[in-house]
Structures are given as structure tokens and as C-alpha cells.
Scaffold this motif. Structure first.
Motif, PDB file in Angstrom:
ATOM      1  N   MET A   1     -16.757   2.682 -12.392  1.00  0.00           N
ATOM      2  CA  MET A   1     -16.174   4.021 -12.422  1.00  0.00           C
ATOM      3  C   MET A   1     -16.003   4.585 -11.013  1.00  0.00           C
ATOM      4  N   THR A   2     -16.965   4.303 -10.127  1.00  0.00           N
ATOM      5  CA  THR A   2     -16.848   4.763  -8.744  1.00  0.00           C
ATOM      6  C   THR A   2     -15.630   4.148  -8.072  1.00  0.00           C
ATOM      7  N   PHE A   3     -15.412   2.864  -8.333  1.00  0.00           N
ATOM      8  CA  PHE A   3     -14.247   2.186  -7.752  1.00  0.00           C
ATOM      9  C   PHE A   3     -12.952   2.833  -8.226  1.00  0.00           C
ATOM     10  N   LEU A   4     -12.856   3.102  -9.530  1.00  0.00           N
ATOM     11  CA  LEU A   4     -11.644   3.712 -10.078  1.00  0.00           C
ATOM     12  C   LEU A   4     -11.452   5.128  -9.536  1.00  0.00           C
ATOM     13  N   ARG A   5     -12.553   5.881  -9.435  1.00  0.00           N
ATOM     14  CA  ARG A   5     -12.447   7.239  -8.911  1.00  0.00           C
ATOM     15  C   ARG A   5     -11.970   7.241  -7.466  1.00  0.00           C
ATOM     16  N   ASP A   6     -12.547   6.360  -6.648  1.00  0.00           N
ATOM     17  CA  ASP A   6     -12.155   6.303  -5.240  1.00  0.00           C
ATOM     18  C   ASP A   6     -10.722   5.801  -5.083  1.00  0.00           C
ATOM     19  N   THR A   7     -10.323   4.850  -5.941  1.00  0.00           N
ATOM     20  CA  THR A   7      -8.937   4.387  -5.920  1.00  0.00           C
ATOM     21  C   THR A   7      -7.989   5.538  -6.237  1.00  0.00           C
ATOM     22  N   GLY A   8      -8.348   6.334  -7.243  1.00  0.00           N
ATOM     23  CA  GLY A   8      -7.521   7.486  -7.598  1.00  0.00           C
ATOM     24  C   GLY A   8      -7.431   8.512  -6.482  1.00  0.00           C
ATOM     25  N   LEU A   9      -8.541   8.740  -5.791  1.00  0.00           N
ATOM     26  CA  LEU A   9      -8.533   9.697  -4.683  1.00  0.00           C
ATOM     27  C   LEU A   9      -7.608   9.237  -3.552  1.00  0.00           C
ATOM     28  N   ILE A  10      -7.687   7.948  -3.217  1.00  0.00           N
ATOM     29  CA  ILE A  10      -6.809   7.412  -2.168  1.00  0.00           C
ATOM     30  C   ILE A  10      -5.353   7.464  -2.632  1.00  0.00           C
ATOM     31  N   TYR A  11      -5.126   7.141  -3.897  1.00  0.00           N
ATOM     32  CA  TYR A  11      -3.769   7.162  -4.457  1.00  0.00           C
ATOM     33  C   TYR A  11      -3.148   8.548  -4.335  1.00  0.00           C
ATOM     34  N   TRP A  12      -3.876   9.575  -4.785  1.00  0.00           N
ATOM     35  CA  TRP A  12      -3.334  10.931  -4.757  1.00  0.00           C
ATOM     36  C   TRP A  12      -3.167  11.436  -3.332  1.00  0.00           C
ATOM     37  N   SER A  13      -4.080  11.054  -2.458  1.00  0.00           N
ATOM     38  CA  SER A  13      -3.959  11.451  -1.057  1.00  0.00           C
ATOM     39  C   SER A  13      -2.699  10.874  -0.438  1.00  0.00           C
ATOM     40  N   GLN A  14      -2.452   9.590  -0.689  1.00  0.00           N
ATOM     41  CA  GLN A  14      -1.274   8.939  -0.132  1.00  0.00           C
ATOM     42  C   GLN A  14       0.005   9.472  -0.773  1.00  0.00           C
ATOM     43  N   LEU A  15      -0.045   9.720  -2.084  1.00  0.00           N
ATOM     44  CA  LEU A  15       1.142  10.208  -2.777  1.00  0.00           C
ATOM     45  C   LEU A  15       1.508  11.617  -2.321  1.00  0.00           C
ATOM     46  N   ARG A  16       0.509  12.467  -2.107  1.00  0.00           N
ATOM     47  CA  ARG A  16       0.782  13.820  -1.611  1.00  0.00           C
ATOM     48  C   ARG A  16       1.437  13.771  -0.230  1.00  0.00           C
ATOM     49  N   ALA A  17       1.008  12.832   0.592  1.00  0.00           N
ATOM     50  CA  ALA A  17       1.626  12.693   1.911  1.00  0.00           C
ATOM     51  C   ALA A  17       3.110  12.348   1.778  1.00  0.00           C
ATOM     52  N   ASN A  18       3.454  11.491   0.806  1.00  0.00           N
ATOM     53  CA  ASN A  18       4.858  11.153   0.574  1.00  0.00           C
ATOM     54  C   ASN A  18       5.645  12.349   0.049  1.00  0.00           C
ATOM     55  N   LEU A  19       5.013  13.123  -0.825  1.00  0.00           N
ATOM     56  CA  LEU A  19       5.698  14.286  -1.391  1.00  0.00           C
ATOM     57  C   LEU A  19       5.941  15.363  -0.340  1.00  0.00           C
ATOM     58  N   ARG A  20       5.023  15.482   0.619  1.00  0.00           N
ATOM     59  CA  ARG A  20       5.202  16.464   1.679  1.00  0.00           C
ATOM     60  C   ARG A  20       6.301  16.043   2.656  1.00  0.00           C
ATOM     61  N   ASN A  21       6.493  14.739   2.798  1.00  0.00           N
ATOM     62  CA  ASN A  21       7.501  14.236   3.731  1.00  0.00           C
ATOM     63  C   ASN A  21       8.252  13.077   3.069  1.00  0.00           C
ATOM     64  N   PRO A  22       9.185  13.410   2.152  1.00  0.00           N
ATOM     65  CA  PRO A  22       9.857  12.348   1.375  1.00  0.00           C
ATOM     66  C   PRO A  22      11.016  11.686   2.113  1.00  0.00           C
ATOM     67  N   VAL A  23      11.157  11.955   3.410  1.00  0.00           N
ATOM     68  CA  VAL A  23      12.333  11.462   4.123  1.00  0.00           C
ATOM     69  C   VAL A  23      12.407   9.942   4.108  1.00  0.00           C
ATOM     70  N   TRP A  24      11.250   9.248   4.227  1.00  0.00           N
ATOM     71  CA  TRP A  24      11.285   7.788   4.256  1.00  0.00           C
ATOM     72  C   TRP A  24      11.628   7.204   2.895  1.00  0.00           C
ATOM     73  N   VAL A  25      11.248   7.902   1.825  1.00  0.00           N
ATOM     74  CA  VAL A  25      11.628   7.464   0.480  1.00  0.00           C
ATOM     75  C   VAL A  25      13.142   7.565   0.319  1.00  0.00           C
ATOM     76  N   ILE A  26      13.718   8.663   0.829  1.00  0.00           N
ATOM     77  CA  ILE A  26      15.170   8.853   0.742  1.00  0.00           C
ATOM     78  C   ILE A  26      15.894   7.828   1.604  1.00  0.00           C
ATOM     79  N   ILE A  27      15.394   7.605   2.814  1.00  0.00           N
ATOM     80  CA  ILE A  27      16.019   6.617   3.708  1.00  0.00           C
ATOM     81  C   ILE A  27      15.974   5.224   3.068  1.00  0.00           C
ATOM     82  N   GLY A  28      14.856   4.908   2.402  1.00  0.00           N
ATOM     83  CA  GLY A  28      14.735   3.610   1.744  1.00  0.00           C
ATOM     84  C   GLY A  28      15.750   3.408   0.640  1.00  0.00           C
ATOM     85  N   LEU A  29      16.264   4.513   0.075  1.00  0.00           N
ATOM     86  CA  LEU A  29      17.265   4.422  -0.995  1.00  0.00           C
ATOM     87  C   LEU A  29      18.689   4.345  -0.459  1.00  0.00           C
ATOM     88  N   MET A  30      18.899   4.823   0.750  1.00  0.00           N
ATOM     89  CA  MET A  30      20.258   4.942   1.252  1.00  0.00           C
ATOM     90  C   MET A  30      20.953   3.591   1.376  1.00  0.00           C
TER      91      MET A  30
END
Length: 253
Positions: A1-30
Motif C-alpha cells: 500500500m505504501t508503494f501504491l500511495r507513493d506512486t500516486g503522489l509522484i503521479y499527481w505531482s508530475q501530472l499537475r506540472a504538465n497541467l500548469r505548463n501544457p505547452v510541451w504536450v501541445i508541441i508533441g501533437l503538432m
């Protein structure tokens, strides 16, 4: 459970960073969208060489989704180089979080971004060019491509930790990504090329992923390309994740 919780924390942290600056996601689609708009009509013009009744958009679109995953996942290592420079990795090293969670959370974020990009690309092809993939085949192909992207992202993170420099990482990835793309039949199926090129392409595991995704888009679930491509993709991903996890744990020891 600790592993899953920590994985989720890293996941949300990284995903929030993408949501705050989605420019690279958009560039990757262009780039894939440009290929779809400008290269798609050329593929349509030679579609008769692919066989009777071949739909050029079902040939090109799944391959462009794989191209998005290939380049997007391979180059995520630049992000971890930046995190190393900013001291993010150092701060994570002193936490009790398992080293595998630090890697898996990032990889799951990249798989999520890839699926979103794929859905946008398929949506553009459907609205602009009338693409009508098999619904179940679309879902299965996205799962297959996400698995491929996860393996490549894991390898890229490990390479980023090893290189610790954007210049070194760029030289390495550019020398690998272009031959992989050209020999995977992304732009045109390798079946229209000479025999020697087809034989070289068979050594490239991602050519089998492309063939499997195209068959799934058509709804041809019994095609041997689906089974071969799925098995090869899964095997390559497992190898890449295991090697990356060991490298990640060693670099973060």
C-alpha cells in the motif's frame, strides 16, 4: 500500500506540472497533426498499392499515434535532467519513498499524456478526414501504444539520470529515434518497399507494434500481426522497465 500511495503522489505531482505548463504536450501533437494534414493526402493517392479496399487513414493515423508515443516518451528524459539540476531528485532521495515508485509514478503520467494526445489525434482524423476505426480496436490499440510508451519513458528516465546533460542525451536519442521511426513503417507500410528494407524492418520491434495497431484499427482481431505485435511490444516493454528500474535504483541509491 505504501508503494501504491507513493506512486500516486509522484503521479499527481508530475501530472499537475504538465497541467500548469501544457505547452510541451501541445508541441508533441503538432508534428503528427501536420503529417496527418499534409502527408495524409499523399498516402491516400497511393492507397491502391496497399491492397484493395485499404483505408489510408486507418493506415496512417495509428502509425502517427505511435510516432507521438515514440518521440514523446523517448524525450521525457530531458525533464529528469532538469529536475536533477533543480534539486528535485535530491529531495526525493531523502524521502522514504521506494525508488520504484519514483520511476513508476513518472511513467504512468507519461502514459496518461500519451493516451490524451492519441485521442486528440484520432478525433482530428475522424472530424477532418472521416476516420472510422473499430471502437474495440481503437481501445486495444491505445492500450498497446500506452504500454510501448511506458517502456520507452522508463528507459529515457534512466538515460537522463545517466547522462545528466541535455547535450549528451539529445545526441544519444536523436541517433536512435530517427532510424527506429524510418524502419517501423510509420509513414508508409514497409510492404511497399524492397525486400531488403522489409527484412531490416522486421528486426525493429516497433514495426510489429505499428502492424498490430493498424490491424486493430481495422478490427482485424484475428490477424497474426496483432498477436506478434502485442507479444513483441510487451516483451520489449518488460525488458526496458526492468533495466530502467535497476538503473534508477542504482542512480538514486
Amino acid at each position: 500500500m505504501t508503494f501504491l500511495r507513493d506512486t500516486g503522489l509522484i503521479y499527481w505531482s508530475q501530472l499537475r506540472a504538465n497541467l500548469r505548463n501544457p505547452v510541451w504536450v501541445i508541441i508533441g501533437l503538432m508534428q503528427p497533426i501536420i503529417y496527418l494534414v499534409l502527408f495524409g493526402p499523399l498516402v491516400k493517392g497511393v492507397s491502391s498499392s496497399f491492397g484493395p479496399g485499404a483505408d489510408p487513414w486507418k493506415i496512417l493515423t495509428p502509425a502517427l499515434v505511435i510516432q507521438t508515443g515514440l518521440f514523446g516518451a523517448l524525450f521525457v528524459g530531458f525533464g529528469i535532467v532538469a529536475e536533477l539540476r533543480a534539486g528535485v531528485i535530491e529531495r526525493q532521495r531523502v524521502t522514504p519513498a521506494p525508488r520504484g515508485a519514483l520511476l513508476l509514478g513518472r511513467v504512468l503520467k507519461d502514459m496518461t499524456v500519451l493516451i490524451v494526445q492519441a485521442l486528440v489525434l484520432v478525433g482530428v482524423a475522424a472530424v477532418a478526414f472521416g476516420l472510422r476505426p473499430n471502437p474495440l480496436g481503437l481501445v486495444l490499440s491505445l492500450v498497446l501504444i500506452a504500454i510501448m510508451g511506458g517502456g520507452l519513458a522508463a528507459a529515457s528516465y534512466a538515460l537522463g539520470l545517466w547522462a545528466r546533460s541535455e547535450d549528451t542525451l539529445a545526441s544519444l536519442l536523436n541517433s536512435v529515434s530517427v532510424p527506429i521511426m524510418l524502419l517501423s513503417g510509420i509513414l508508409l507500410p514497409l510492404t511497399v518497399g524492397p525486400k531488403w528494407l522489409q527484412n531490416i524492418g522486421k528486426v525493429n520491434p516497433f514495426s510489429h507494434t505499428v502492424d498490430a495497431a493498424r490491424a486493430l484499427f481495422r478490427g482485424d482481431f484475428g490477424a497474426h500481426e496483432v498477436y506478434i505485435g502485442s507479444a513483441v511490444t510487451l516483451a520489449v516493454t518488460v525488458v526496458l522497465v526492468v533495466v530502467a528500474a535497476r538503473s534508477f535504483a542504482r542512480e538514486n541509491a
